[in-house]
Design a protein around this motif. Sequence first.
Motif, PDB file in Angstrom:
ATOM      1  N   ALA A  50      14.382  -5.274  15.198  1.00 62.55           N
ATOM      2  CA  ALA A  50      14.574  -6.719  15.055  1.00 62.55           C
ATOM      3  C   ALA A  50      13.436  -7.323  14.219  1.00 62.55           C
ATOM      4  O   ALA A  50      13.672  -8.185  13.357  1.00 62.55           O
ATOM      5  CB  ALA A  50      14.632  -7.370  16.429  1.00 62.55           C
ATOM      6  N   ILE A  51      12.205  -6.851  14.450  1.00 63.54           N
ATOM      7  CA  ILE A  51      11.075  -7.330  13.652  1.00 63.54           C
ATOM      8  C   ILE A  51      11.283  -6.933  12.192  1.00 63.54           C
ATOM      9  O   ILE A  51      11.069  -7.732  11.275  1.00 63.54           O
ATOM     10  CB  ILE A  51       9.752  -6.750  14.186  1.00 63.54           C
ATOM     11  N   ALA A  52      11.722  -5.698  11.999  1.00 58.43           N
ATOM     12  CA  ALA A  52      11.948  -5.220  10.635  1.00 58.43           C
ATOM     13  C   ALA A  52      12.998  -6.063   9.931  1.00 58.43           C
ATOM     14  O   ALA A  52      12.886  -6.345   8.736  1.00 58.43           O
ATOM     15  CB  ALA A  52      12.376  -3.753  10.671  1.00 58.43           C
ATOM     16  N   VAL A  53      14.036  -6.475  10.673  1.00 58.17           N
ATOM     17  CA  VAL A  53      15.089  -7.286  10.080  1.00 58.17           C
ATOM     18  C   VAL A  53      14.517  -8.632   9.611  1.00 58.17           C
ATOM     19  O   VAL A  53      14.794  -9.089   8.501  1.00 58.17           O
ATOM     20  CB  VAL A  53      16.244  -7.494  11.079  1.00 58.17           C
ATOM     21  N   VAL A  54      13.676  -9.243  10.451  1.00 60.09           N
ATOM     22  CA  VAL A  54      13.064 -10.513  10.062  1.00 60.09           C
ATOM     23  C   VAL A  54      12.217 -10.324   8.803  1.00 60.09           C
ATOM     24  O   VAL A  54      12.289 -11.110   7.843  1.00 60.09           O
ATOM     25  CB  VAL A  54      12.211 -11.071  11.216  1.00 60.09           C
ATOM     26  N   LEU A  55      11.432  -9.251   8.798  1.00 53.64           N
ATOM     27  CA  LEU A  55      10.593  -8.982   7.625  1.00 53.64           C
ATOM     28  C   LEU A  55      11.465  -8.780   6.392  1.00 53.64           C
ATOM     29  O   LEU A  55      11.159  -9.275   5.296  1.00 53.64           O
ATOM     30  CB  LEU A  55       9.738  -7.736   7.891  1.00 53.64           C
ATOM     31  N   PHE A  56      12.572  -8.071   6.586  1.00 52.11           N
ATOM     32  CA  PHE A  56      13.489  -7.817   5.476  1.00 52.11           C
ATOM     33  C   PHE A  56      14.049  -9.134   4.927  1.00 52.11           C
ATOM     34  O   PHE A  56      14.143  -9.319   3.718  1.00 52.11           O
ATOM     35  CB  PHE A  56      14.624  -6.911   5.955  1.00 52.11           C
ATOM     36  N   LEU A  57      14.397 -10.052   5.829  1.00 52.75           N
ATOM     37  CA  LEU A  57      14.961 -11.326   5.382  1.00 52.75           C
ATOM     38  C   LEU A  57      13.920 -12.126   4.594  1.00 52.75           C
ATOM     39  O   LEU A  57      14.241 -12.759   3.587  1.00 52.75           O
ATOM     40  CB  LEU A  57      15.476 -12.130   6.569  1.00 52.75           C
ATOM     41  N   ILE A  58      12.668 -12.098   5.050  1.00 57.23           N
ATOM     42  CA  ILE A  58      11.609 -12.785   4.307  1.00 57.23           C
ATOM     43  C   ILE A  58      11.490 -12.170   2.916  1.00 57.23           C
ATOM     44  O   ILE A  58      11.427 -12.857   1.897  1.00 57.23           O
ATOM     45  CB  ILE A  58      10.271 -12.690   5.059  1.00 57.23           C
ATOM     46  N   MET A  59      11.449 -10.829   2.887  1.00 60.67           N
ATOM     47  CA  MET A  59      11.326 -10.144   1.597  1.00 60.67           C
ATOM     48  C   MET A  59      12.531 -10.463   0.704  1.00 60.67           C
ATOM     49  O   MET A  59      12.383 -10.612  -0.509  1.00 60.67           O
ATOM     50  CB  MET A  59      11.239  -8.636   1.809  1.00 60.67           C
ATOM     51  N   LEU A  60      13.700 -10.569   1.338  1.00 58.68           N
ATOM     52  CA  LEU A  60      14.922 -10.782   0.580  1.00 58.68           C
ATOM     53  C   LEU A  60      14.839 -12.067  -0.245  1.00 58.68           C
ATOM     54  O   LEU A  60      15.313 -12.116  -1.378  1.00 58.68           O
ATOM     55  CB  LEU A  60      16.109 -10.832   1.546  1.00 58.68           C
ATOM     56  N   CYS A  61      14.209 -13.113   0.324  1.00 56.72           N
ATOM     57  CA  CYS A  61      14.036 -14.367  -0.416  1.00 56.72           C
ATOM     58  C   CYS A  61      13.326 -14.087  -1.731  1.00 56.72           C
ATOM     59  O   CYS A  61      13.742 -14.549  -2.795  1.00 56.72           O
ATOM     60  CB  CYS A  61      13.202 -15.357   0.384  1.00 56.72           C
ATOM     61  N   PHE A  62      12.236 -13.337  -1.652  1.00 57.62           N
ATOM     62  CA  PHE A  62      11.459 -13.076  -2.861  1.00 57.62           C
ATOM     63  C   PHE A  62      12.223 -12.165  -3.808  1.00 57.62           C
ATOM     64  O   PHE A  62      12.273 -12.391  -5.013  1.00 57.62           O
ATOM     65  CB  PHE A  62      10.114 -12.452  -2.491  1.00 57.62           C
ATOM     66  N   ILE A  63      12.830 -11.122  -3.229  1.00 58.27           N
ATOM     67  CA  ILE A  63      13.549 -10.167  -4.078  1.00 58.27           C
ATOM     68  C   ILE A  63      14.665 -10.898  -4.827  1.00 58.27           C
ATOM     69  O   ILE A  63      14.851 -10.718  -6.039  1.00 58.27           O
ATOM     70  CB  ILE A  63      14.113  -9.009  -3.233  1.00 58.27           C
ATOM     71  N   ALA A  64      15.380 -11.771  -4.106  1.00 66.50           N
ATOM     72  CA  ALA A  64      16.471 -12.513  -4.743  1.00 66.50           C
ATOM     73  C   ALA A  64      15.924 -13.367  -5.885  1.00 66.50           C
ATOM     74  O   ALA A  64      16.498 -13.411  -6.975  1.00 66.50           O
ATOM     75  CB  ALA A  64      17.164 -13.392  -3.705  1.00 66.50           C
ATOM     76  N   TYR A  65      14.779 -14.013  -5.622  1.00 62.46           N
ATOM     77  CA  TYR A  65      14.187 -14.839  -6.665  1.00 62.46           C
ATOM     78  C   TYR A  65      13.804 -13.998  -7.882  1.00 62.46           C
ATOM     79  O   TYR A  65      14.086 -14.363  -9.032  1.00 62.46           O
ATOM     80  CB  TYR A  65      12.975 -15.585  -6.118  1.00 62.46           C
ATOM     81  N   PHE A  66      13.201 -12.843  -7.638  1.00 61.40           N
ATOM     82  CA  PHE A  66      12.786 -11.983  -8.748  1.00 61.40           C
ATOM     83  C   PHE A  66      13.989 -11.522  -9.554  1.00 61.40           C
ATOM     84  O   PHE A  66      14.001 -11.559 -10.790  1.00 61.40           O
ATOM     85  CB  PHE A  66      12.024 -10.753  -8.231  1.00 61.40           C
ATOM     86  N   LEU A  67      15.024 -11.081  -8.828  1.00 58.58           N
ATOM     87  CA  LEU A  67      16.214 -10.590  -9.519  1.00 58.58           C
ATOM     88  C   LEU A  67      16.824 -11.700 -10.354  1.00 58.58           C
ATOM     89  O   LEU A  67      17.204 -11.497 -11.516  1.00 58.58           O
ATOM     90  CB  LEU A  67      17.235 -10.060  -8.499  1.00 58.58           C
TER      91      LEU A  67
END
Lengths: 308, 419
Positions: free
Chosen positions: A281-298
Amino acid sequence: MTTATLPDTHADRGPGWFRRNRRTLAPWLFLAPGVVFFLFYVVFPVFQSFQISFYRWDGLSDPQYVGLANYRELATDRAFEVSVWNNFKWLLLYLLAIPGGLFIALFLNQTVTGIRVYKSLFFFPFVISQVVVGLVFTWFYDPTFGLLNTMLQGIGFGPVNVLGDPTLATYGIIAAGLWPQVAYCMILFLTGLNAVDPEQVEAARLDGARGVRMLWYIILPQLRPATFIAFVVTIIGALRSFDLISIMTNGGPFGSTRVLSFYMFEKALSEYGFRMGYGAAIAVVLFLIMLCFIAYFLWSMWRQEQGR
Amino acid sequence: MLRLSCSAMAALAMTASLAPPADAQDLSGTLTIFSDMSNPAPRAVMEGMAERFDAMHPDLEVELTIIDREAYKTQIRNFLSANPPDVANWYAANRMAPYVGAGLFEDVSDLWAEPEISENLASTKSALTLDGKQWGVPYTYYQWGVYYREDIYEELGLDEPQDWAAFKSNCQAILDSGRKCFTIGTKFLWTAGGWFDYINLRTHGYDFHMQLTQGEVEWTDDRVRETFANWRELIDMGAYVDNHQSYSWQEALPFMVNGEAAAYLMGNFAAAPMREAGLGDDQLDFYQFPAINPDVELAEDAPTDTFHIPAGADNKEAAREFLRFVVSAENQTEINSGDALGQLPVNAQSSVDDDEMLKQGFEMLSSNSPGGIAQFFDRDAPAEMAAIAMEGFQEFMVFPDNLDDILGRLEQARQRIYQ
C-alpha cells in the motif's frame, strides 16, 4: 501486364508473409527483449503491488483479503505522514542541486590552466558510492569528534547533533545528498554550455547585454535541454533517496528521517517487517506520487517532439 | 559449502575409534544444513560440528551452507517454503512464531520427551515452546548484565550495587567524577530494549513482562508507567552518554574503553571487543542488574540461538539425530568453550569455560534467576510490536517528556497487532 499471368500465382507467389512485412516486424523484433522484460519485471509487478495492497499477508501463510483496510490504516499512521512530508522536503530541497550545479558549471566554464583538474575535483562526489557519501557525512556531523562541530566550536557555537535531532536530521541527509547531485547537474550544464552558440553570445554582447541579463535571456534558453534532464534526474534522485537514509540514520531518530521508500522497506522486507500488504500500500502511494512527475515528463517530452 | 567425502571420513572415524550410537548406521542420504553462523568464530564452530557429525555417520553426507547472518534473517522466509534444508538456524521464543504459525517448522516435541533432552535442557524448554509444543533445540545462549570498569569503581570506592538505591548513588558518584554512568548506542534501537527489559523485569517481574510482550497488558497501564518512571530517574540524572541516538552499539564502546563512561548494559558478546580494545581483567568486570522492587524475583535476559527442522525437510531422521548431537553435553562443552563461541552451554551436564564473565553469567543464570529467563525484547514481543516499541524507547531516552504520546502510540499498535 495481362490477366493471363495471374492464375499462376499459386506456383510461385513471390516473397512470403514474413518477407513482405519485415519492415514493420523488424522494429518489434528488436524491441521484443526489452518489451518482454519491461512487462515482466516492471509493469506486471506494479499491478501485483496494487493487488497485494488489498491483502493482509506476512509473506508466508495464505493472504487474507482486507479490502481498503491497509489504506485506512495509512491514513491514521503518523509514521506514514512523517514519511510523506519528508518525501516532499526531499523533492523541494533536492532541486537546489539545479541552480547549484548551474553556477558551478558557469564558474568552471573558462579556459584556465588546469581547469580539467578542477572540473574533475568538482565531479568527484558523483563518482563515489552513495554509501561512502553517507559515511563521510555521518563522520562530518558526528557530535563528539565530527568536523562540523569542531568548526562550530571554533567560531563559538555549541555542539549540534545534526543526525540525532529529529528536526534537523532530514535536512542533514538532504545536504549530504546534494553534494553528489550538484556535481551531476554541473556536468550536465557543462556539456550544455559547450553547445551554446558563440555567435549569439557575441551578438548579445554587441547589443549591450551582460551579467544576469546575458545569463537569463541568452544562455539559459539555450540550456533548456540540459535543465530538463537535470530536473528529471534530480526528481528521480529525490524519490529514490534510500541508501543515504539507511546508512546515515537508519530512519531514526524515532523514525523522523524515513521517506516512503524506506518505510515500505521497513514494513515489508526488513528484519522486523512482515507486512507485505501494508508495504505494498505504501509502494502504491509512492507510485502515484511518482506517476504525477512521470506523466509530466512524458507530456513535456512529447510536446518537444511535436514542436520539432 | 562443505561437502565431505564419505569414505575418507569413514576411515577417519575408524582410526579415531569413535563408537557411533546404535542407530547411527541407519542414517543415509544427505543432510543439508543452512546456518547463519557467518562470523569467523561461529563459522568455525558450525563447520566443526558438521564435520564431526559426518564422521560419526559414514553413510550420511552432510552438506553445510553458511549464509551471512543479517541476510539470513530475510532469506529464511524464502528457503523455508521454496527450498527447505533439513536443519536450519533461528532464534527462540516469539521469533519462531511466524514460521510455526505458517506450519514451516517441524514439531520436535518427541525429542523433548526423551529423558536425555528433557532433563538436561529444562532451563530453555519454555523458550522453545509455542502452543504447548517444542519446535527446535537451543545450541547456545549468553547472559545480559552490567559490564563495568572495575578500576573506575575502585578509584571512586564503589561496590557492585545490590539494590536500586545503591545503583543510583553509584551513578551519582560517577557523574560527580565527570564521567557518564552508562554508555549506550541506540541508533539501531534494540540496545534500548535491553534497558526496558531489565527495568521492567525488576519493577514488576517476569510474568508481567511476558504479559506485556504478549500483548495482554495495555501500554498505558499504570504499572508500565512505573517502569518508565524508574527509567526516567536515570535519564534525568544524565546517566547515559549524550547523543546515543547517533551511535551503534559498537560505536558506543570507545566511551567505556576510554573511561568516559563507567558501565555498559550488554550481552556477553560485548566482552570480547572490550578486551580486544585493551581492557584487562583488572579493568573489566560484570555484575547482575540489581533489584528495584525487592518483592520481585530476579529474572534475566538470556537470548537463545537455536536449530530447527523445516517442515519440508527430506531427511528428518538424520535431522533429528543432528539435533540430538548438537545438544549433547560433550558437544555443548566443546562448541561453547572460550576459543569457540565463548558463550554458555544449554546442557546442564556440560561444563562452562574458565572465563571470568562466563562463569559469573552461568552462576547468575543457574542459581540467581528464580524469576525466569526472558529471551530479549525483540524476541519475546512480535517483530512488529518490537520495532515500534523500541523506537518509542529510544525517543523516551532522548525526550522523556514525550512519554504520554509514546505510550498512546504503542497502545494503538498493540490493539492492532495482537487482535
